[in-house]
Design a protein around this motif. Structure first.
Motif, PDB file in Angstrom:
ATOM      1  N   GLY A 112     -13.925  11.855  -4.190  1.00  0.00           N
ATOM      2  CA  GLY A 112     -14.415  13.214  -4.311  1.00  0.00           C
ATOM      3  C   GLY A 112     -13.745  14.230  -3.412  1.00  0.00           C
ATOM      4  O   GLY A 112     -14.138  15.400  -3.383  1.00  0.00           O
ATOM      5  N   VAL A 113     -12.731  13.819  -2.662  1.00  0.00           N
ATOM      6  CA  VAL A 113     -12.023  14.736  -1.766  1.00  0.00           C
ATOM      7  C   VAL A 113     -11.076  15.607  -2.572  1.00  0.00           C
ATOM      8  O   VAL A 113     -10.367  15.121  -3.470  1.00  0.00           O
ATOM      9  N   THR A 114     -11.056  16.895  -2.287  1.00  0.00           N
ATOM     10  CA  THR A 114     -10.103  17.817  -2.905  1.00  0.00           C
ATOM     11  C   THR A 114      -9.278  18.485  -1.814  1.00  0.00           C
ATOM     12  O   THR A 114      -9.681  18.539  -0.654  1.00  0.00           O
ATOM     13  N   ASP A 115      -8.130  19.008  -2.207  1.00  0.00           N
ATOM     14  CA  ASP A 115      -7.255  19.672  -1.245  1.00  0.00           C
ATOM     15  C   ASP A 115      -6.286  20.550  -2.020  1.00  0.00           C
ATOM     16  O   ASP A 115      -6.185  20.461  -3.253  1.00  0.00           O
ATOM     17  N   SER A 116      -5.567  21.362  -1.291  1.00  0.00           N
ATOM     18  CA  SER A 116      -4.502  22.142  -1.897  1.00  0.00           C
ATOM     19  C   SER A 116      -3.324  21.237  -2.226  1.00  0.00           C
ATOM     20  O   SER A 116      -2.988  20.323  -1.459  1.00  0.00           O
ATOM     21  N   ALA A 117      -2.705  21.479  -3.370  1.00  0.00           N
ATOM     22  CA  ALA A 117      -1.511  20.700  -3.725  1.00  0.00           C
ATOM     23  C   ALA A 117      -0.447  20.795  -2.639  1.00  0.00           C
ATOM     24  O   ALA A 117       0.294  19.836  -2.400  1.00  0.00           O
ATOM     25  N   SER A 118      -0.385  21.921  -1.956  1.00  0.00           N
ATOM     26  CA  SER A 118       0.641  22.122  -0.935  1.00  0.00           C
ATOM     27  C   SER A 118       0.492  21.154   0.239  1.00  0.00           C
ATOM     28  O   SER A 118       1.449  20.920   0.977  1.00  0.00           O
ATOM     29  N   ARG A 119      -0.705  20.577   0.407  1.00  0.00           N
ATOM     30  CA  ARG A 119      -0.923  19.646   1.511  1.00  0.00           C
ATOM     31  C   ARG A 119      -0.576  18.202   1.132  1.00  0.00           C
ATOM     32  O   ARG A 119      -0.493  17.326   1.995  1.00  0.00           O
ATOM     33  N   VAL A 120      -0.345  17.928  -0.147  1.00  0.00           N
ATOM     34  CA  VAL A 120      -0.081  16.553  -0.579  1.00  0.00           C
ATOM     35  C   VAL A 120       1.172  15.976   0.089  1.00  0.00           C
ATOM     36  O   VAL A 120       1.147  14.825   0.551  1.00  0.00           O
ATOM     37  N   HIS A 131       0.824  -1.205   0.000  1.00  0.00           N
ATOM     38  CA  HIS A 131       0.000   0.000   0.000  1.00  0.00           C
ATOM     39  C   HIS A 131       0.861   1.259   0.000  1.00  0.00           C
ATOM     40  O   HIS A 131       0.577   2.224  -0.729  1.00  0.00           O
ATOM     41  N   LEU A 132       1.920   1.259   0.807  1.00  0.00           N
ATOM     42  CA  LEU A 132       2.780   2.442   0.863  1.00  0.00           C
ATOM     43  C   LEU A 132       3.414   2.748  -0.486  1.00  0.00           C
ATOM     44  O   LEU A 132       3.496   3.914  -0.894  1.00  0.00           O
ATOM     45  N   ALA A 133       3.865   1.722  -1.182  1.00  0.00           N
ATOM     46  CA  ALA A 133       4.475   1.934  -2.497  1.00  0.00           C
ATOM     47  C   ALA A 133       3.448   2.452  -3.496  1.00  0.00           C
ATOM     48  O   ALA A 133       3.691   3.411  -4.239  1.00  0.00           O
ATOM     49  N   ARG A 134       2.275   1.820  -3.523  1.00  0.00           N
ATOM     50  CA  ARG A 134       1.251   2.230  -4.486  1.00  0.00           C
ATOM     51  C   ARG A 134       0.674   3.609  -4.140  1.00  0.00           C
ATOM     52  O   ARG A 134       0.271   4.358  -5.021  1.00  0.00           O
ATOM     53  N   ASN A 135       0.644   3.949  -2.854  1.00  0.00           N
ATOM     54  CA  ASN A 135       0.178   5.275  -2.470  1.00  0.00           C
ATOM     55  C   ASN A 135       1.123   6.356  -2.968  1.00  0.00           C
ATOM     56  O   ASN A 135       0.678   7.443  -3.384  1.00  0.00           O
ATOM     57  N   ALA A 136       2.434   6.087  -2.929  1.00  0.00           N
ATOM     58  CA  ALA A 136       3.390   7.060  -3.462  1.00  0.00           C
ATOM     59  C   ALA A 136       3.107   7.330  -4.932  1.00  0.00           C
ATOM     60  O   ALA A 136       3.067   8.483  -5.374  1.00  0.00           O
ATOM     61  N   ASP A 137       2.881   6.265  -5.695  1.00  0.00           N
ATOM     62  CA  ASP A 137       2.576   6.441  -7.116  1.00  0.00           C
ATOM     63  C   ASP A 137       1.230   7.139  -7.304  1.00  0.00           C
ATOM     64  O   ASP A 137       1.057   7.947  -8.232  1.00  0.00           O
ATOM     65  N   ALA A 138       0.268   6.837  -6.433  1.00  0.00           N
ATOM     66  CA  ALA A 138      -1.042   7.481  -6.536  1.00  0.00           C
ATOM     67  C   ALA A 138      -0.928   8.979  -6.300  1.00  0.00           C
ATOM     68  O   ALA A 138      -1.610   9.784  -6.974  1.00  0.00           O
ATOM     69  N   LEU A 139      -0.077   9.382  -5.366  1.00  0.00           N
ATOM     70  CA  LEU A 139       0.082  10.811  -5.110  1.00  0.00           C
ATOM     71  C   LEU A 139       0.892  11.493  -6.211  1.00  0.00           C
ATOM     72  O   LEU A 139       0.727  12.701  -6.438  1.00  0.00           O
ATOM     73  N   VAL A 140       1.738  10.760  -6.895  1.00  0.00           N
ATOM     74  CA  VAL A 140       2.353  11.306  -8.119  1.00  0.00           C
ATOM     75  C   VAL A 140       1.247  11.611  -9.136  1.00  0.00           C
ATOM     76  O   VAL A 140       1.239  12.669  -9.771  1.00  0.00           O
ATOM     77  N   ASN A 141       0.308  10.687  -9.286  1.00  0.00           N
ATOM     78  CA  ASN A 141      -0.825  10.933 -10.183  1.00  0.00           C
ATOM     79  C   ASN A 141      -1.557  12.213  -9.797  1.00  0.00           C
ATOM     80  O   ASN A 141      -1.918  13.027 -10.659  1.00  0.00           O
ATOM     81  N   VAL A 142      -1.787  12.395  -8.499  1.00  0.00           N
ATOM     82  CA  VAL A 142      -2.484  13.593  -8.025  1.00  0.00           C
ATOM     83  C   VAL A 142      -1.719  14.853  -8.415  1.00  0.00           C
ATOM     84  O   VAL A 142      -2.295  15.818  -8.942  1.00  0.00           O
ATOM     85  N   LEU A 143      -0.419  14.852  -8.155  1.00  0.00           N
ATOM     86  CA  LEU A 143       0.385  16.045  -8.456  1.00  0.00           C
ATOM     87  C   LEU A 143       0.455  16.318  -9.951  1.00  0.00           C
ATOM     88  O   LEU A 143       0.598  17.479 -10.365  1.00  0.00           O
ATOM     89  N   GLU A 144       0.338  15.278 -10.755  1.00  0.00           N
ATOM     90  CA  GLU A 144       0.451  15.447 -12.209  1.00  0.00           C
ATOM     91  C   GLU A 144      -0.906  15.548 -12.902  1.00  0.00           C
ATOM     92  O   GLU A 144      -0.983  15.530 -14.132  1.00  0.00           O
ATOM     93  N   GLY A 145      -1.987  15.654 -12.102  1.00  0.00           N
ATOM     94  CA  GLY A 145      -3.295  15.927 -12.666  1.00  0.00           C
ATOM     95  C   GLY A 145      -4.075  14.730 -13.159  1.00  0.00           C
ATOM     96  O   GLY A 145      -5.076  14.895 -13.868  1.00  0.00           O
ATOM     97  N   ARG A 146      -3.661  13.533 -12.772  1.00  0.00           N
ATOM     98  CA  ARG A 146      -4.387  12.319 -13.153  1.00  0.00           C
ATOM     99  C   ARG A 146      -5.215  11.825 -11.972  1.00  0.00           C
ATOM    100  O   ARG A 146      -4.958  12.210 -10.832  1.00  0.00           O
ATOM    101  N   PRO A 147      -6.193  10.943 -12.218  1.00  0.00           N
ATOM    102  CA  PRO A 147      -6.916  10.348 -11.093  1.00  0.00           C
ATOM    103  C   PRO A 147      -5.957   9.643 -10.145  1.00  0.00           C
ATOM    104  O   PRO A 147      -4.994   9.007 -10.581  1.00  0.00           O
ATOM    105  N   MET A 148      -6.224   9.741  -8.860  1.00  0.00           N
ATOM    106  CA  MET A 148      -5.338   9.140  -7.861  1.00  0.00           C
ATOM    107  C   MET A 148      -5.200   7.643  -8.090  1.00  0.00           C
ATOM    108  O   MET A 148      -4.080   7.102  -8.099  1.00  0.00           O
TER     109      MET A 148
END
Length: 228
Positions: A116-124, A47-64
Protein backbone atom coordinates in the motif's frame (compact mmCIF):
# COMPACT_ATOMS: atom_id res chain seq x y z
CA UNK A 1 13.10 17.89 -5.88
CA UNK A 2 14.36 14.49 -6.94
CA UNK A 3 16.62 14.37 -10.00
CA UNK A 4 15.70 10.97 -11.43
CA UNK A 5 18.30 11.17 -14.22
CA UNK A 6 21.07 11.84 -11.70
CA UNK A 7 19.89 8.95 -9.56
CA UNK A 8 19.66 6.57 -12.52
CA UNK A 9 23.31 7.34 -13.26
CA UNK A 10 24.17 6.74 -9.60
CA UNK A 11 22.36 3.39 -9.73
CA UNK A 12 24.39 2.43 -12.79
CA UNK A 13 27.66 3.26 -11.00
CA UNK A 14 26.62 1.43 -7.82
CA UNK A 15 25.61 -1.62 -9.85
CA UNK A 16 29.00 -1.70 -11.57
CA UNK A 17 30.73 -1.60 -8.17
CA UNK A 18 28.54 -4.45 -7.02
CA UNK A 19 29.15 -6.55 -10.13
CA UNK A 20 32.91 -6.03 -9.91
CA UNK A 21 32.95 -7.11 -6.26
CA UNK A 22 30.64 -10.09 -6.74
CA UNK A 23 32.63 -11.19 -9.78
CA UNK A 24 35.55 -11.93 -7.45
CA UNK A 25 33.53 -14.54 -5.53
CA UNK A 26 33.16 -18.23 -6.35
CA UNK A 27 30.27 -20.66 -6.26
CA UNK A 28 31.01 -21.78 -2.71
CA UNK A 29 31.09 -18.25 -1.29
CA UNK A 30 27.70 -17.46 -2.86
CA UNK A 31 26.16 -20.17 -0.67
CA UNK A 32 27.67 -18.76 2.53
CA UNK A 33 25.58 -16.68 4.96
CA UNK A 34 25.10 -12.99 4.28
CA UNK A 35 24.68 -10.47 7.08
CA UNK A 36 20.90 -10.74 6.76
CA UNK A 37 19.43 -13.37 9.09
CA UNK A 38 18.43 -16.53 7.25
CA UNK A 39 19.75 -15.37 3.89
CA UNK A 40 22.80 -16.61 2.02
CA UNK A 41 24.67 -14.30 -0.32
CA UNK A 42 22.73 -16.02 -3.09
CA UNK A 43 19.47 -14.87 -1.50
CA UNK A 44 20.72 -11.27 -1.48
CA UNK A 45 21.80 -11.45 -5.13
CA UNK A 46 18.52 -13.06 -6.17
CA UNK A 47 16.58 -10.37 -4.31
CA UNK A 48 18.55 -7.62 -6.03
CA UNK A 49 17.79 -9.01 -9.48
CA UNK A 50 14.09 -9.53 -8.76
CA UNK A 51 13.83 -6.09 -7.15
CA UNK A 52 15.11 -4.49 -10.36
CA UNK A 53 12.35 -6.23 -12.29
CA UNK A 54 9.81 -5.29 -9.62
CA UNK A 55 10.70 -1.63 -9.97
CA UNK A 56 10.34 -1.92 -13.74
CA UNK A 57 6.79 -3.10 -12.99
CA UNK A 58 6.28 -0.02 -10.81
CA UNK A 59 7.50 2.36 -13.51
CA UNK A 60 5.32 0.67 -16.11
CA UNK A 61 2.17 0.75 -13.99
CA UNK A 62 1.96 -2.90 -12.94
CA UNK A 63 1.90 -4.31 -9.40
CA UNK A 64 5.41 -4.38 -7.95
CA UNK A 65 5.10 -8.10 -7.13
CA UNK A 66 2.31 -10.53 -7.93
CA UNK A 67 2.17 -11.21 -4.18
CA UNK A 68 4.46 -11.43 -1.18
CA UNK A 69 4.42 -15.19 -1.50
CA UNK A 70 5.53 -15.08 -5.13
CA UNK A 71 8.29 -12.61 -4.25
CA UNK A 72 9.64 -14.88 -1.52
CA UNK A 73 9.33 -18.01 -3.68
CA UNK A 74 11.27 -16.38 -6.52
CA UNK A 75 14.12 -15.48 -4.16
CA UNK A 76 14.24 -19.00 -2.73
CA UNK A 77 14.19 -20.46 -6.24
CA UNK A 78 17.03 -18.29 -7.51
CA UNK A 79 19.30 -18.22 -4.44
CA UNK A 80 21.16 -21.53 -5.10
CA UNK A 81 22.23 -20.63 -8.64
CA UNK A 82 25.91 -20.64 -9.67
CA UNK A 83 27.80 -17.37 -9.56
CA UNK A 84 27.84 -16.86 -13.33
CA UNK A 85 24.05 -17.15 -13.49
CA UNK A 86 23.65 -14.63 -10.67
CA UNK A 87 25.97 -12.21 -12.43
CA UNK A 88 24.16 -12.51 -15.75
CA UNK A 89 20.80 -12.02 -14.05
CA UNK A 90 22.04 -8.97 -12.15
CA UNK A 91 23.39 -7.39 -15.34
CA UNK A 92 20.30 -8.14 -17.41
CA UNK A 93 17.79 -7.03 -14.77
CA UNK A 94 19.82 -3.85 -14.16
CA UNK A 95 19.73 -3.12 -17.90
CA UNK A 96 15.95 -3.58 -17.93
CA UNK A 97 15.62 -1.10 -15.07
CA UNK A 98 17.82 1.46 -16.83
CA UNK A 99 15.82 1.02 -20.05
CA UNK A 100 12.55 1.58 -18.19
CA UNK A 101 14.03 4.68 -16.58
CA UNK A 102 15.07 6.07 -19.96
CA UNK A 103 11.51 6.07 -21.35
CA UNK A 104 10.03 9.60 -21.49
CA UNK A 105 7.44 9.82 -18.74
CA UNK A 106 5.73 12.05 -16.20
CA UNK A 107 8.16 11.66 -13.31
CA UNK A 108 5.87 13.63 -11.00
CA UNK A 109 3.20 10.93 -11.15
CA UNK A 110 2.37 8.79 -8.13
CA UNK A 111 3.30 5.11 -8.32
CA UNK A 112 2.34 2.13 -6.15
CA UNK A 113 4.97 0.08 -4.32
CA UNK A 114 4.48 -2.80 -1.86
CA UNK A 115 2.03 -3.01 1.03
CA UNK A 116 0.00 0.00 0.00
CA UNK A 117 2.99 2.37 -0.09
CA UNK A 118 2.90 5.07 -2.76
CA UNK A 119 5.58 7.51 -3.85
CA UNK A 120 6.56 9.84 -6.63
CA UNK A 121 7.95 8.10 -9.70
CA UNK A 122 10.94 10.43 -9.43
CA UNK A 123 11.97 8.72 -6.18
CA UNK A 124 12.03 5.20 -7.67
CA UNK A 125 15.63 5.45 -8.95
CA UNK A 126 16.77 6.54 -5.49
CA UNK A 127 14.91 3.59 -3.95
CA UNK A 128 16.81 1.29 -6.32
CA UNK A 129 20.06 3.00 -5.36
CA UNK A 130 19.26 2.20 -1.73
CA UNK A 131 18.72 -1.46 -2.57
CA UNK A 132 22.01 -1.78 -4.43
CA UNK A 133 24.17 0.07 -1.89
CA UNK A 134 22.81 -1.42 1.33
CA UNK A 135 22.59 -4.97 0.00
CA UNK A 136 26.16 -4.67 -1.26
CA UNK A 137 27.06 -4.06 2.38
CA UNK A 138 24.83 -6.96 3.45
CA UNK A 139 26.87 -9.39 1.33
CA UNK A 140 29.75 -9.07 3.79
CA UNK A 141 32.45 -9.07 1.13
CA UNK A 142 34.45 -5.99 2.13
CA UNK A 143 32.10 -3.14 1.24
CA UNK A 144 31.10 -1.34 4.43
CA UNK A 145 28.81 1.52 5.42
CA UNK A 146 31.92 3.70 5.62
CA UNK A 147 32.50 3.03 1.89
CA UNK A 148 29.11 4.38 0.78
CA UNK A 149 29.20 7.50 -1.40
CA UNK A 150 28.85 10.58 0.81
CA UNK A 151 25.87 11.92 -1.12
CA UNK A 152 24.03 8.63 -0.83
CA UNK A 153 24.75 8.24 2.89
CA UNK A 154 23.49 11.74 3.71
CA UNK A 155 20.35 11.35 1.60
CA UNK A 156 19.51 7.92 2.98
CA UNK A 157 20.01 9.14 6.56
CA UNK A 158 17.62 12.02 5.89
CA UNK A 159 15.15 9.67 4.18
CA UNK A 160 15.11 7.24 7.10
CA UNK A 161 14.87 10.01 9.68
CA UNK A 162 11.86 11.35 7.80
CA UNK A 163 10.37 7.86 7.63
CA UNK A 164 10.30 7.57 11.42
CA UNK A 165 9.12 11.15 11.96
CA UNK A 166 5.75 11.13 13.70
CA UNK A 167 5.94 7.40 14.44
CA UNK A 168 4.07 6.82 17.71
CA UNK A 169 6.54 4.15 18.89
CA UNK A 170 9.66 6.31 18.41
CA UNK A 171 10.33 9.03 21.00
CA UNK A 172 11.53 12.46 19.84
CA UNK A 173 15.15 12.04 18.76
CA UNK A 174 17.85 14.39 17.55
CA UNK A 175 20.55 12.75 15.46
CA UNK A 176 23.91 14.37 14.85
CA UNK A 177 27.33 13.47 13.50
CA UNK A 178 28.78 16.63 15.03
CA UNK A 179 28.29 18.65 11.85
CA UNK A 180 24.85 17.77 10.53
CA UNK A 181 21.65 17.10 12.47
CA UNK A 182 18.34 15.38 11.81
CA UNK A 183 15.18 15.00 13.88
CA UNK A 184 12.91 11.99 13.98
CA UNK A 185 10.28 10.30 16.11
CA UNK A 186 7.15 11.78 17.68
CA UNK A 187 6.55 15.50 17.55
CA UNK A 188 7.78 17.46 20.57
CA UNK A 189 9.08 20.94 21.38
CA UNK A 190 12.41 19.52 22.58
CA UNK A 191 13.87 16.15 21.56
CA UNK A 192 14.01 13.83 24.54
CA UNK A 193 17.02 11.91 23.27
CA UNK A 194 20.14 13.02 21.40
CA UNK A 195 22.03 10.35 19.47
CA UNK A 196 25.55 11.24 18.35
CA UNK A 197 27.92 9.23 16.20
CA UNK A 198 29.66 8.89 12.88
CA UNK A 199 27.59 9.13 9.72
CA UNK A 200 28.11 5.41 9.11
CA UNK A 201 26.99 4.44 12.62
CA UNK A 202 23.92 6.67 12.47
CA UNK A 203 22.91 5.30 9.08
CA UNK A 204 23.63 1.74 10.19
CA UNK A 205 21.36 2.14 13.20
CA UNK A 206 18.54 3.76 11.24
CA UNK A 207 18.77 1.12 8.50
CA UNK A 208 18.87 -1.81 10.93
CA UNK A 209 22.44 -2.71 9.95
CA UNK A 210 24.10 -1.82 13.28
CA UNK A 211 22.92 -2.13 16.87
CA UNK A 212 23.94 1.37 17.91
CA UNK A 213 26.86 0.26 20.07
CA UNK A 214 29.05 2.92 18.46
CA UNK A 215 26.62 5.74 19.25
CA UNK A 216 26.54 8.11 22.22
CA UNK A 217 23.09 8.69 23.69
CA UNK A 218 22.03 11.45 26.08
CA UNK A 219 18.63 12.13 27.58
CA UNK A 220 17.58 8.49 27.80
CA UNK A 221 18.27 5.03 26.37
CA UNK A 222 18.79 4.41 22.66
CA UNK A 223 15.28 4.01 21.23
CA UNK A 224 14.22 0.77 19.61
CA UNK A 225 13.29 1.41 16.00
CA UNK A 226 10.43 -0.40 14.22
CA UNK A 227 11.30 -2.73 11.32
CA UNK A 228 11.67 -1.01 7.96
Amino acid sequence: MMDHAHDLAAVRDATERLLTAVGKLDNASVTEPSRLPGWSRGHVLAHLARNADALVNVLEGRPMYASGEVRDADIERDAPRPLDVHLADLRESAARFQAAGAVPADWSRTVALRNGVTDSASRVPFRRWVEVELHHVDLGIGYELEDLPAEFAERETAFLAERFTGHPDVPPVRLTDGTRAWSTGREADTPAVTVTGSGADLLGWLAGRRDGAGLTVTGGPLPALPPL
